[in-house]
Design a protein around this motif. Structure first.
Motif: not given
Lengths: 570, 194
Positions: A184-206
């Motif tokens: 959990l802690p590892g993924s949390f940190i990695l997820a934030l780094i990924y978003v900062s690079q452009g990986v998307i994280q939202n709930f909007s429709p296509a």
């Protein structure tokens, strides 16, 4: 091949060496004792209470029962979520329910840590299914693997004379601690780094957009980063999108690519050190590390070389081929970033892909295949990689014992007939499942009708599918259309047996080893460290992996390579 | 036995809640706070605030006044809903035929050898980049179609060549959508294809 490419690869392997000890030490402390910090100790107790857990030690049968129980509940719940996704929230695309055979295959695939994808994420699964179903199982399956390793490691390393505790631990405790303190802690940190690079994280429709040229394009959206992080850290490998880690929304920059490669292998590598500490023999841990490391580097160098070569069939065309075999690869990663990623995806049981393995050169594709056929022990998946490695260690020690003519001992404990039988069964199981599935498929019309590529490459596609499923890797030669009743069901069976039967065998060994008396080492004891041990271990792994499958590799990739050089197409 | 099953159900429910719901929602909240634009897909807007595309997702450029991207196996080409590669083997007849067709289509632009990325499909089918060689190779066509000097086009590409990240990760590359946007900005929109 470029200087920059070689530098990236060597830098990567240096980082592994540097990070193995600190992370290994951290893992050792997480699992050995209750947390030192009072806050975490209280927090943990609270969670155990919520789950109705009285912390008891389990013997190996209870441990296996709990492990399988948890995973069967997992299969049931994920299956139900998929079947009911049109009634559940977070389904902005209004996707219908998943067909039952595909739903079953997907549920088994994520629970067994395989993450084989017969579906395409964008158009099959709702955001709720991706999160509550698949992200949950990404965590659970990874933690299950860690638990299996811990149990086996305790069985082999407990010392009766000193410790009072004489069991292999408690599954629920191992599971929850793995999730809470590692994933959990590892993924949390990695997820934030990924978003900062452009990986998307939202709930909007296509998003429906009009392109610069005035054409229509639809962009898939979703909570990608959170799943991406655990997909890689837990060596799961099931992408949010069909294109997996090659999709720019999953893996947008070379930095995310590097972090994904690193987080794939970090925990499996660190566990060698953790195990060394548990065995009170750090040199043994490092010996296991070196054996894995050497096999891993050799493969990486070969793969980079094969993929950098131009395709001989294109040599008479007006093409500039100095960038290498770019079919199925992304420009931002290039050959070095793609071949190293592919290599790591198959030596660990992760199986994500940032390029299409089906389009690799015949020998490059064979490296990937061999990586899996070796048994996913050269680093391997989180937990299960070391788990498998310890089986090979037992076999190596046994063989060494036969050569000297003494009862083999490992860490001072005698290895007897029962343990060796289980270990042999463990290594014999994989070829049996893989070759049986492959042969049946190539002899049947329903097996062959899924092929995209003809000739020897077709054989490789099918062999790759059964290898990937049985070894719980999950990567694919994706030209094979695996979304048919035959492949959905047989691959699900292969994944299930390939996951749980080996764990049962290993834990049975753990159960019988845990209370054995410790014998003092003598002059005749085969040392579990040093070059001799590393060499023997590597030989055992390579002989069992490579030789068992040599005939079928000859018929697939080898022949394809010869045809390629002769200019024959299919 | 029954007790163990109860524990199993409770642990399942708890981990599902924690890792399947709390964790993704928390990542969404915090990342929206910190990296709003990136988390929404790195979108590019025009003056009317309409979305033209995403920096990260390639578009199917067909007009010869724009730089072309690579062939795409995603749907009918750069379909954002069906990402994927061609999955054709190196010995595949289909692959050879597709490459020959692509060469036929573009070879009149420039008589030098074609960089390999312009005739091979990417893994995702959505690759937004081409190699610098592939951009320079297309420069004569762009200069001709837009009636500007070759030097200006080359100077523009020079500005858009991205170095490897931190100078050592990944490869040199050119983002085609960004480059085409700037082409329009400098030289005006081209005549649309019929």
């Amino acid at each position: 091949m470029t200087l920059l490419g070689w530098f990236q690869i060597s830098f990567f392997f240096m980082m592994i060496v540097v990070l193995t000890k600190p992370l290994g030490l951290y893992l050792y402390h997480v699992y050995q004792k209750p947390p030192q910090i009072k806050f975490f100790r209280r927090f943990e107790i609270l969670i155990f209470q919520i789950c109705g857990l009285q912390k008891q030690e389990q013997d190996w049968k209870d441990y296996v029962f709990a492990l399988i129980l948890f995973n069967i509940i997992g299969i049931g719940v994920v299956f139900l979520i998929e079947m009911m996704q049109n009634f559940l929230p977070l389904n902005p695309q209004n996707l219908p329910t998943v067909p039952w055979d595909l739903a079953l295959n997907t549920a088994v695939s994520f629970v067994t840590h395989t993450n084989w994808q017969a579906y395409s994420g964008e158009t099959t699964l709702s955001y709720f299914t991706q999160m509550a179903g698949l992200t949950w199982q990404n965590f659970s399956a990874a933690a299950t693997g860690m638990a299996a390793f811990l149990a086996l490691a305790r069985g082999l390393t407990h010392r009766m004379n000193q410790d009072i505790e004489r069991t292999i631990g408690n599954f629920w405790v191992d599971l929850i601690r793995s999730i809470l303190y590692v994933f959990l802690p590892g993924s949390f940190i990695l997820a934030l780094i990924y978003v900062s690079q452009g990986v998307i994280q939202n709930f909007s429709p296509a998003l429906d957009i009009t392109t610069l040229e005035g054409a229509k394009q639809t962009l898939a959206m979703g909570p990608v980063a959170s799943q991406e992080a655990i997909k890689i850290l837990g060596t799961n490998g099931g992408g949010f999108f069909n294109a997996n880690s090659s999709h720019p929304f999953e893996n947008p920059t070379p930095l995310t690519n590097f972090l994904q490669m690193l987080s794939l292998i970090l925990i499996p590598a660190a566990l060698t050190y953790t195990y060394g500490k548990m065995a009170r023999n750090s040199r043994h841990g490092w010996s296991l590390f070196s054996a894995m490391f050497m096999v891993a580097i050799t493969g990486a160098v070969c793969l980079y070389y094969f993929e950098s070569q131009p395709n001989p069939l294109l040599q008479n065309l007006p093409l500039l081929q100095d960038l290498g075999n770019l079919e199925g690869k992304e420009v931002r990663f290039g050959i070095a970033g793609s071949s190293l990623f592919g290599h790591l995806a198959t030596i660990t049981s992760g199986g994500p892909s940032n390029s299409m393995y089906d389009s690799f050169s015949p020998l490059g594709g064979m490296v990937l295949l061999i990586n899996m056929l070796l048994g996913e022990v050269v680093f391997g998946g989180v937990g299960v990689g070391m788990f498998g490695m310890l089986m090979f260690v037992l076999i190596s020690v046994f063989i060494a014992g036969l050569m000297v003519g003494r009862t083999p001992e490992y860490l001072g404990k005698k290895i007897e007939g029962k343990e060796v039988r289980f270990a042999i069964l463990y290594v014999a199981l994989y070829p049996l499942l893989i070759l049986l599935g492959t042969s049946w498929s190539i002899l049947s019309s329903y097996g062959l009708s899924s092929l995209q590529n003809a000739g020897p490459h077709g054989l490789t596609e099918i062999l790759y599918a059964y290898t990937s499923a049985t070894q719980n890797n999950g990567s694919a030669f994706a030209g094979l259309n695996a979304n048919t009743l035959w492949y959905n069901l047989t691959l699900a069976i292969a994944m299930f047996i390939g996951r749980f039967l080996p764990i049962c065998l290993g834990l049975a060994i753990a159960g019988s080893m845990v209370n054995k008396k410790i014998a003092l080492p003598s002059a005749g004891t085969f040392p579990a460290q040093g070059m001799l041990f590393v060499g023997l271990l590597m030989a055992v792994i390579l002989i069992i992996g490579a030789l068992t499958f040599f005939p079928v590799l000859t018929l697939g990739p080898f022949i394809e390579n010869i045809y390629l050089l002769q200019g024959k197409t299919f | 036995m029954n007790k163990e099953i109860m524990i199993g159900l409770r642990v399942s429910l708890f981990t599902l809640f924690l890792t399947g719901l709390v964790y993704p929602f928390m990542v969404t909240e915090i990342s929206t706070l910190l990296f709003y634009k990136k988390g929404r897909g790195s979108l590019i807007f025009d003056e009317q605030n309409k979305i033209i595309g995403s920096e990260l997702i390639g578009q199917d450029f067909k007009n010869p006044a724009y730089f072309f991207l690579r062939p795409s196996a995603a749907g009918k080409g750069y379909d954002g809903m069906s990402s994927g590669g061609s999955n054709l083997a190196p010995t595949s007849k289909k692959l050879l035929k597709r490459i020959q067709e692509t060469i036929e289509k573009i070879k009149k632009d420039n008589f030098e050898s074609i960089p390999i990325d312009l005739v091979t499909a990417s893994g995702s089918g959505l690759d937004p980049h081409i190699s610098p060689q592939a951009a320079y190779w297309q420069a004569p066509r762009i200069a001709l179609k837009r009636d500007v000097s070759l030097k200006r086009v080359i100077a523009l590409i020079d500005d858009f060549v991205e170095a490897p990240q931190f100078y050592f990760l990944g490869e040199k590359r050119v983002n085609v959508l960004k480059l085409n946007l700037v082409l329009d900005q400098f030289f005006g929109s081209p005549v649309p294809l019929p």
